[in-house]
Design a protein around this motif. Structure first.
Motif, PDB file in Angstrom:
ATOM      1  N   GLY A   8      21.906  -0.700  30.205  1.00 53.87           N
ATOM      2  CA  GLY A   8      21.678   0.521  29.448  1.00 53.87           C
ATOM      3  C   GLY A   8      22.905   1.114  28.800  1.00 53.87           C
ATOM      4  N   GLY A   9      24.072   0.569  29.077  1.00 59.08           N
ATOM      5  CA  GLY A   9      25.273   1.073  28.449  1.00 59.08           C
ATOM      6  C   GLY A   9      25.321   0.716  26.981  1.00 59.08           C
ATOM      7  N   GLY A  10      26.236   1.348  26.277  1.00 57.69           N
ATOM      8  CA  GLY A  10      26.389   1.096  24.861  1.00 57.69           C
ATOM      9  C   GLY A  10      27.223   2.166  24.204  1.00 57.69           C
ATOM     10  N   SER A  11      27.186   2.173  22.890  1.00 55.84           N
ATOM     11  CA  SER A  11      27.928   3.145  22.091  1.00 55.84           C
ATOM     12  C   SER A  11      26.977   4.177  21.509  1.00 55.84           C
ATOM     13  CB  SER A  11      28.689   2.448  20.966  1.00 55.84           C
ATOM     14  OG  SER A  11      29.654   1.547  21.477  1.00 55.84           O
ATOM     15  N   VAL A  12      27.402   5.423  21.560  1.00 56.05           N
ATOM     16  CA  VAL A  12      26.574   6.507  21.059  1.00 56.05           C
ATOM     17  C   VAL A  12      27.478   7.602  20.508  1.00 56.05           C
ATOM     18  CG1 VAL A  12      26.485   7.698  23.285  1.00 56.05           C
ATOM     19  CG2 VAL A  12      24.644   8.040  21.616  1.00 56.05           C
ATOM     20  N   GLN A  13      26.979   8.343  19.549  1.00 56.46           N
ATOM     21  CA  GLN A  13      27.737   9.448  18.988  1.00 56.46           C
ATOM     22  C   GLN A  13      27.621  10.667  19.883  1.00 56.46           C
ATOM     23  OE1 GLN A  13      26.961   9.859  14.847  1.00 56.46           O
ATOM     24  NE2 GLN A  13      28.495  11.447  14.505  1.00 56.46           N
ATOM     25  N   ALA A  14      28.629  11.528  19.830  1.00 53.33           N
ATOM     26  CA  ALA A  14      28.619  12.744  20.630  1.00 53.33           C
ATOM     27  C   ALA A  14      27.320  13.513  20.425  1.00 53.33           C
ATOM     28  CB  ALA A  14      29.817  13.618  20.271  1.00 53.33           C
ATOM     29  N   GLY A  15      26.762  13.994  21.530  1.00 49.38           N
ATOM     30  CA  GLY A  15      25.500  14.701  21.498  1.00 49.38           C
ATOM     31  C   GLY A  15      24.298  13.817  21.746  1.00 49.38           C
ATOM     32  N   GLY A  16      24.503  12.521  21.760  1.00 50.46           N
ATOM     33  CA  GLY A  16      23.419  11.579  21.968  1.00 50.46           C
ATOM     34  C   GLY A  16      23.064  11.396  23.427  1.00 50.46           C
ATOM     35  N   SER A  17      22.127  10.481  23.659  1.00 57.07           N
ATOM     36  CA  SER A  17      21.621  10.232  25.006  1.00 57.07           C
ATOM     37  C   SER A  17      21.591   8.746  25.312  1.00 57.07           C
ATOM     38  CB  SER A  17      20.203  10.794  25.160  1.00 57.07           C
ATOM     39  OG  SER A  17      20.163  12.191  24.951  1.00 57.07           O
ATOM     40  N   LEU A  18      21.736   8.430  26.576  1.00 49.72           N
ATOM     41  CA  LEU A  18      21.597   7.074  27.082  1.00 49.72           C
ATOM     42  C   LEU A  18      20.944   7.127  28.451  1.00 49.72           C
ATOM     43  CD1 LEU A  18      25.031   5.370  26.262  1.00 49.72           C
ATOM     44  CD2 LEU A  18      22.820   4.763  25.264  1.00 49.72           C
ATOM     45  N   MET A  82      21.411  10.382  30.745  1.00 50.46           N
ATOM     46  CA  MET A  82      22.552  11.113  30.238  1.00 50.46           C
ATOM     47  C   MET A  82      22.207  11.712  28.885  1.00 50.46           C
ATOM     48  SD  MET A  82      25.649   8.478  31.245  1.00 50.46           S
ATOM     49  CE  MET A  82      25.068   7.238  30.079  1.00 50.46           C
ATOM     50  N   SER A  83      22.367  13.014  28.775  1.00 47.49           N
ATOM     51  CA  SER A  83      22.098  13.725  27.540  1.00 47.49           C
ATOM     52  C   SER A  83      23.304  14.570  27.173  1.00 47.49           C
ATOM     53  CB  SER A  83      20.858  14.615  27.683  1.00 47.49           C
ATOM     54  OG  SER A  83      19.712  13.858  28.000  1.00 47.49           O
ATOM     55  N   GLY A  84      23.364  14.968  25.913  1.00 45.64           N
ATOM     56  CA  GLY A  84      24.484  15.774  25.456  1.00 45.64           C
ATOM     57  C   GLY A  84      25.820  15.108  25.734  1.00 45.64           C
ATOM     58  N   LEU A  85      25.897  13.829  25.461  1.00 50.37           N
ATOM     59  CA  LEU A  85      27.099  13.065  25.788  1.00 50.37           C
ATOM     60  C   LEU A  85      28.307  13.557  25.004  1.00 50.37           C
ATOM     61  CD1 LEU A  85      25.482   9.556  26.081  1.00 50.37           C
ATOM     62  CD2 LEU A  85      26.787  10.712  27.882  1.00 50.37           C
ATOM     63  N   PRO A  87      32.689  12.826  24.240  1.00 53.69           N
ATOM     64  CA  PRO A  87      33.686  11.750  24.239  1.00 53.69           C
ATOM     65  C   PRO A  87      34.339  11.536  25.604  1.00 53.69           C
ATOM     66  CG  PRO A  87      33.900  13.030  22.242  1.00 53.69           C
ATOM     67  CD  PRO A  87      32.895  13.752  23.094  1.00 53.69           C
ATOM     68  N   GLU A  88      34.526  12.601  26.365  1.00 59.15           N
ATOM     69  CA  GLU A  88      35.124  12.467  27.683  1.00 59.15           C
ATOM     70  C   GLU A  88      34.225  11.771  28.697  1.00 59.15           C
ATOM     71  OE1 GLU A  88      34.455  17.030  27.095  1.00 59.15           O
ATOM     72  OE2 GLU A  88      34.852  15.264  25.846  1.00 59.15           O
ATOM     73  N   ASP A  89      32.967  11.523  28.333  1.00 59.34           N
ATOM     74  CA  ASP A  89      32.075  10.743  29.178  1.00 59.34           C
ATOM     75  C   ASP A  89      32.303   9.246  29.024  1.00 59.34           C
ATOM     76  OD1 ASP A  89      30.663  12.981  30.264  1.00 59.34           O
ATOM     77  OD2 ASP A  89      29.466  13.092  28.421  1.00 59.34           O
ATOM     78  N   THR A  90      33.114   8.857  28.067  1.00 57.69           N
ATOM     79  CA  THR A  90      33.423   7.449  27.858  1.00 57.69           C
ATOM     80  C   THR A  90      34.042   6.855  29.113  1.00 57.69           C
ATOM     81  OG1 THR A  90      33.714   7.672  25.466  1.00 57.69           O
ATOM     82  CG2 THR A  90      34.802   5.814  26.536  1.00 57.69           C
ATOM     83  N   ALA A  91      33.426   5.810  29.626  1.00 56.39           N
ATOM     84  CA  ALA A  91      33.877   5.202  30.872  1.00 56.39           C
ATOM     85  C   ALA A  91      33.033   3.974  31.173  1.00 56.39           C
ATOM     86  CB  ALA A  91      33.759   6.202  32.034  1.00 56.39           C
ATOM     87  N   VAL A  92      33.489   3.205  32.148  1.00 63.32           N
ATOM     88  CA  VAL A  92      32.656   2.177  32.743  1.00 63.32           C
ATOM     89  C   VAL A  92      31.891   2.833  33.882  1.00 63.32           C
ATOM     90  CG1 VAL A  92      32.575  -0.034  33.937  1.00 63.32           C
ATOM     91  CG2 VAL A  92      34.246   0.336  32.114  1.00 63.32           C
ATOM     92  N   TYR A  93      30.587   2.708  33.856  1.00 65.99           N
ATOM     93  CA  TYR A  93      29.741   3.325  34.865  1.00 65.99           C
ATOM     94  C   TYR A  93      29.281   2.284  35.873  1.00 65.99           C
ATOM     95  CZ  TYR A  93      29.537   7.711  32.315  1.00 65.99           C
ATOM     96  OH  TYR A  93      29.869   8.906  31.711  1.00 65.99           O
ATOM     97  N   THR A 121      30.398   4.243  25.688  1.00 60.70           N
ATOM     98  CA  THR A 121      31.385   4.736  24.743  1.00 60.70           C
ATOM     99  C   THR A 121      30.761   5.828  23.888  1.00 60.70           C
ATOM    100  OG1 THR A 121      32.468   2.570  24.652  1.00 60.70           O
ATOM    101  CG2 THR A 121      32.973   4.130  22.893  1.00 60.70           C
ATOM    102  N   VAL A 122      31.369   6.995  23.909  1.00 61.31           N
ATOM    103  CA  VAL A 122      30.883   8.139  23.145  1.00 61.31           C
ATOM    104  C   VAL A 122      31.920   8.472  22.087  1.00 61.31           C
ATOM    105  CG1 VAL A 122      30.019  10.491  23.216  1.00 61.31           C
ATOM    106  CG2 VAL A 122      29.704   8.987  25.190  1.00 61.31           C
ATOM    107  N   SER A 123      31.531   8.382  20.846  1.00 67.24           N
ATOM    108  CA  SER A 123      32.439   8.635  19.741  1.00 67.24           C
ATOM    109  C   SER A 123      32.204  10.016  19.153  1.00 67.24           C
ATOM    110  CB  SER A 123      32.267   7.573  18.653  1.00 67.24           C
ATOM    111  OG  SER A 123      30.956   7.605  18.111  1.00 67.24           O
ATOM    112  N   SER A 124      33.243  10.562  18.560  1.00 67.35           N
ATOM    113  CA  SER A 124      33.152  11.864  17.916  1.00 67.35           C
ATOM    114  C   SER A 124      33.063  11.744  16.414  1.00 67.35           C
ATOM    115  CB  SER A 124      34.355  12.735  18.305  1.00 67.35           C
ATOM    116  OG  SER A 124      35.561  12.114  17.919  1.00 67.35           O
TER     117      SER A 124
END
Length: 124
Positions: A8-18, A82-85, A87-93, A121-124
């Motif tokens: 379920g990991g991946g790249s998402v823009q800030a404010g997105g959900s995973l 995870m909602s409202g992601l 950039p500081e949430d960027t990590a290996v989970y 990965t959460v990008s701004s």
């Protein structure tokens, strides 16, 4: 032996959900303590969320109100919504599990089984 497999990991823009999932096999699921940890760039591994056998949950202050931990016992699967992601949430989970009740104070040394980790990965 016991295995945990995360997805379920991946790249998402800030404010997105995973939604992360962790499938447990060959090890106890019900009656166990299960948790999500993460390790971001330059940071130590930290507990994000935990769920005990009785359904009691606890969250790191940094994710309260944004992350939800849950489990489906029939599927032996642990989830982290995870909602409202940010950039500081960027990590290996990492998913972690132990076939015993959760302790009063959670630490990574308590857990017997660990997943391989999934990158968020959460990008701004």
């Amino acid at each position: 032996q016991g295995q945990l497999v995360e997805s379920g990991g991946g790249s998402v823009q800030a404010g997105g959900s995973l939604r992360l999932a962790c499938v447990a096999s060959g090890n106890p699921y019900r009656g166990s303590c299960m948790a999500w940890f993460r390790q971001g760039p330059g940071n130590e591994r930290e507990a994000v969320a935990v769920i005990d056998s009785d359904g009691t949950t606890n969250y790191a202050d940094s994710v309260k109100g944004r992350f939800t931990i849950s489990k489906d016992n029939a599927k032996n699967t642990l989830y982290l919504q995870m909602s409202g992601l940010k950039p500081e949430d960027t990590a290996v989970y990492y998913c972690a599990a132990a076939p015993r009740p959760c302790p009063a104070a959670l630490s990574d040394g308590f857990f017997d089984y660990w997943g391989q980790g999934t990158q968020v990965t959460v990008s701004s």
